[in-house]
Design a protein around this motif. Structure first.
Motif, mmCIF file in Angstrom:
data_model
loop_
_atom_site.group_PDB
_atom_site.id
_atom_site.type_symbol
_atom_site.label_atom_id
_atom_site.label_comp_id
_atom_site.label_asym_id
_atom_site.label_seq_id
_atom_site.Cartn_x
_atom_site.Cartn_y
_atom_site.Cartn_z
ATOM 1 N N CYS A 1 1.106 -5.626 10.294
ATOM 2 C CA CYS A 1 0.598 -5.314 8.946
ATOM 3 C C CYS A 1 1.423 -4.149 8.391
ATOM 4 C CB CYS A 1 -0.885 -4.952 8.951
ATOM 5 S SG CYS A 1 -1.938 -6.259 9.571
ATOM 6 N N SER B 1 4.492 -13.421 8.706
ATOM 7 C CA SER B 1 3.510 -14.094 9.548
ATOM 8 C C SER B 1 2.081 -13.641 9.230
ATOM 9 C CB SER B 1 3.842 -13.764 11.021
ATOM 10 O OG SER B 1 2.911 -14.321 11.896
ATOM 11 N N ASP B 2 1.161 -14.591 9.342
ATOM 12 C CA ASP B 2 -0.268 -14.270 9.269
ATOM 13 C C ASP B 2 -0.639 -13.755 10.664
ATOM 14 O OD1 ASP B 2 -3.006 -14.271 9.291
ATOM 15 O OD2 ASP B 2 -3.241 -16.262 8.430
ATOM 16 N N ASN C 1 -2.067 -0.614 11.050
ATOM 17 C CA ASN C 1 -2.996 -0.106 10.041
ATOM 18 C C ASN C 1 -3.410 -1.317 9.196
ATOM 19 O OD1 ASN C 1 -4.398 1.253 8.065
ATOM 20 N ND2 ASN C 1 -2.571 2.129 7.077
ATOM 21 N N CYS D 1 6.425 2.082 6.842
ATOM 22 C CA CYS D 1 6.478 3.541 7.023
ATOM 23 C C CYS D 1 6.133 3.977 8.451
ATOM 24 C CB CYS D 1 5.577 4.248 6.008
ATOM 25 S SG CYS D 1 3.833 3.813 6.155
ATOM 26 N N ILE E 1 -4.927 -7.445 -0.843
ATOM 27 C CA ILE E 1 -4.627 -7.960 0.502
ATOM 28 C C ILE E 1 -4.312 -6.827 1.491
ATOM 29 C CG2 ILE E 1 -2.137 -8.323 0.197
ATOM 30 C CD1 ILE E 1 -2.500 -10.989 1.629
ATOM 31 N N SER E 2 -4.010 -5.654 0.970
ATOM 32 C CA SER E 2 -3.731 -4.526 1.865
ATOM 33 C C SER E 2 -4.994 -3.714 2.159
ATOM 34 C CB SER E 2 -2.656 -3.613 1.257
ATOM 35 O OG SER E 2 -3.155 -2.966 0.104
ATOM 36 N N ALA F 1 5.820 -7.602 0.321
ATOM 37 C CA ALA F 1 5.709 -6.358 1.103
ATOM 38 C C ALA F 1 6.869 -6.291 2.106
ATOM 39 C CB ALA F 1 4.371 -6.297 1.825
ATOM 40 N N PRO G 1 -5.880 -4.003 6.878
ATOM 41 C CA PRO G 1 -6.843 -3.816 5.785
ATOM 42 C C PRO G 1 -8.218 -3.571 6.415
ATOM 43 C CG PRO G 1 -5.544 -5.834 5.506
ATOM 44 C CD PRO G 1 -5.277 -5.344 6.885
ATOM 45 N N SER H 1 -2.246 8.555 7.525
ATOM 46 C CA SER H 1 -1.693 7.676 8.567
ATOM 47 C C SER H 1 -0.641 8.384 9.421
ATOM 48 C CB SER H 1 -1.060 6.432 7.929
ATOM 49 O OG SER H 1 -1.946 5.817 7.035
ATOM 50 N N PRO I 1 2.185 4.518 1.199
ATOM 51 C CA PRO I 1 1.907 5.235 2.453
ATOM 52 C C PRO I 1 0.982 6.429 2.212
ATOM 53 C CG PRO I 1 4.246 4.735 2.273
ATOM 54 C CD PRO I 1 3.625 4.342 0.968
ATOM 55 N N LEU J 1 0.878 -1.171 0.000
ATOM 56 C CA LEU J 1 0.000 0.000 0.000
ATOM 57 C C LEU J 1 0.915 1.220 0.000
ATOM 58 C CD1 LEU J 1 -3.227 0.690 1.074
ATOM 59 C CD2 LEU J 1 -1.830 1.739 2.828
ATOM 60 N N ILE K 1 5.725 -7.076 11.060
ATOM 61 C CA ILE K 1 5.024 -8.298 10.612
ATOM 62 C C ILE K 1 4.213 -7.994 9.359
ATOM 63 C CG2 ILE K 1 3.149 -9.927 11.135
ATOM 64 C CD1 ILE K 1 3.873 -9.823 14.050
ATOM 65 N N ASP K 2 4.319 -8.860 8.376
ATOM 66 C CA ASP K 2 3.385 -8.814 7.246
ATOM 67 C C ASP K 2 3.211 -10.225 6.700
ATOM 68 O OD1 ASP K 2 2.385 -6.140 5.437
ATOM 69 O OD2 ASP K 2 2.161 -8.104 4.481
ATOM 70 N N ILE K 3 2.047 -10.474 6.136
ATOM 71 C CA ILE K 3 1.776 -11.792 5.541
ATOM 72 C C ILE K 3 2.369 -11.889 4.145
ATOM 73 C CG2 ILE K 3 -0.450 -11.218 4.427
ATOM 74 C CD1 ILE K 3 -1.486 -13.938 5.490
ATOM 75 N N SER K 4 2.654 -10.742 3.533
ATOM 76 C CA SER K 4 3.173 -10.733 2.159
ATOM 77 C C SER K 4 4.698 -10.651 2.172
ATOM 78 C CB SER K 4 2.574 -9.532 1.402
ATOM 79 O OG SER K 4 3.412 -9.139 0.357
#
Ligand SMILES: C[S@@+](CC[C@H](N)C(=O)[O-])C[C@H]1O[C@@H](n2cnc3c(N)ncnc32)[C@H](O)[C@@H]1O
Length: 287
Positions: A122, A172-173, A192, A127, A214-215, A150, A194, A98, A94, A92, A144-147
């Motif tokens: 997420c 990680s999920d 932040n 950023c 996914i974001s 990313a 989804p 945010s 920035p 995503l 942490i991000d699932i992608s």
């Protein structure tokens, strides 16, 4: 398009504004400055000399921009807080909205002298976490991000801003592959997630749809992620603070959920457009 005429910086900007006004609206001025400084490999428009401007590159960028591709997705850069972050098709871009999270967390942290441990959950480009630890000496942030892609972008930014010693990445999920022992040492989670309700997703404007689904897609009511995160943190008796980005599109359902769960909202903040954008909450196990 810009032709071969000898044009100085302000003439180029004027021509760009004419082209961008319809497509970029109130962002046209800022976007024209970004295009000029990017072409000159400078961070600030003000530092650009006429001779440094690459008109061919600007023409290429403009061509894509006119087709509706967001500028950040063309140049793989987006300004946020005090820095320019790498961003790409897997993150995503920035958003200025945010920045209120960074501002508020810093305000709260500056009141207490200690070394903080953050978790940017997420994280996307990273950023939020990077901007925060950049201003708080000796603080540390897990991301942490699932992608995986990313996380690669986040890693690029960590390297760009020399935060390797103050950060660790987790694929990680949500908390699935995140060690519980680390969570015990986290003072502040910034998140932040989804949050676009699925039914609203396809009605988003074309430019937002360049960001990965996914974001953005937050499930039927847009609050799936908040529920999963809060439920997990209550289960593991998380003692730290939790700062969430929110949006008026989900606030009603979000507040209902928090009420049912008996979760106290410490405070809410609005963004530059006076829209609900942040909530800080305390979990029941902290009272
Ligand atoms: C709204 S973006 C936020 C990105 C960044 N924190 C920001 O504020 O610009 C949400 C991020 O959550 C990630 N994400 C989606 N589902 C996830 C999950 N189950 N676990 C961890 N991260 C997830 C997406 O890949 C995306 O990078």
């Amino acid at each position: 398009m810009l032709n071969n005429d000898h044009l100085n910086k302000s003439e180029i900007k004027k021509r760009l504004l004419e082209k961008l006004n319809t497509i970029s609206g109130n962002q046209a001025d800022q976007e024209s400055q970004i295009m000029i400084s990017y072409s000159a490999k400078k961070e600030n428009y003000i530092d650009v000399k006429d001779s440094e401007i690459d008109k061919d590159l600007i023409n290429k960028i403009l061509k894509e921009r006119i087709k509706g591709k967001p500028l950040a997705k063309i140049i793989n850069e987006k300004g946020f807080w005090k820095n320019i972050f790498y961003s790409d098709d897997y993150t995503l871009d920035p958003r200025a909205d945010s920045e209120i999270l960074v501002e508020q967390i810093l305000n709260d942290c500056f009141k207490i002298k200690k070394k903080f441990n953050f978790l940017d959950l997420c994280c996307g480009t990273g950023c939020l976490g990077i901007s925060i630890i950049d201003e708080l000496e000796n603080s540390f942030c897990d991301f942490i991000d699932i992608s995986k892609k990313a996380l690669n972008a986040c890693k690029k930014n960590i390297i760009k801003f020399e935060k390797q010693k103050n950060s660790k990445l987790f694929h990680s999920d949500l908390f699935e592959n995140y060690p519980i022992n680390r969570l015990k040492n986290i003072d502040i989670i910034v998140c932040n997630p989804p949050y676009i309700p699925t039914s609203n997703y396809l009605n988003l404007n074309n430019e937002t749809l360049y960001d990965p689904r996914i974001s953005l897609d937050g499930g039927e009511l847009g609050i799936d992620y908040y529920i999963k995160i809060i439920d997990h943190l209550i289960n593991v008796k998380f003692k730290g603070s939790l700062y969430f980005e929110i949006d008026p599109i989900i606030t009603e359902n979000m507040y209902k959920y928090l009420l049912v769960k008996g979760i106290k909202i410490d405070y809410k903040k609005v963004d530059y457009l006076s829209l609900d954008r942040l909530i800080k909450i305390t979990l029941p196990n902290n009272n």
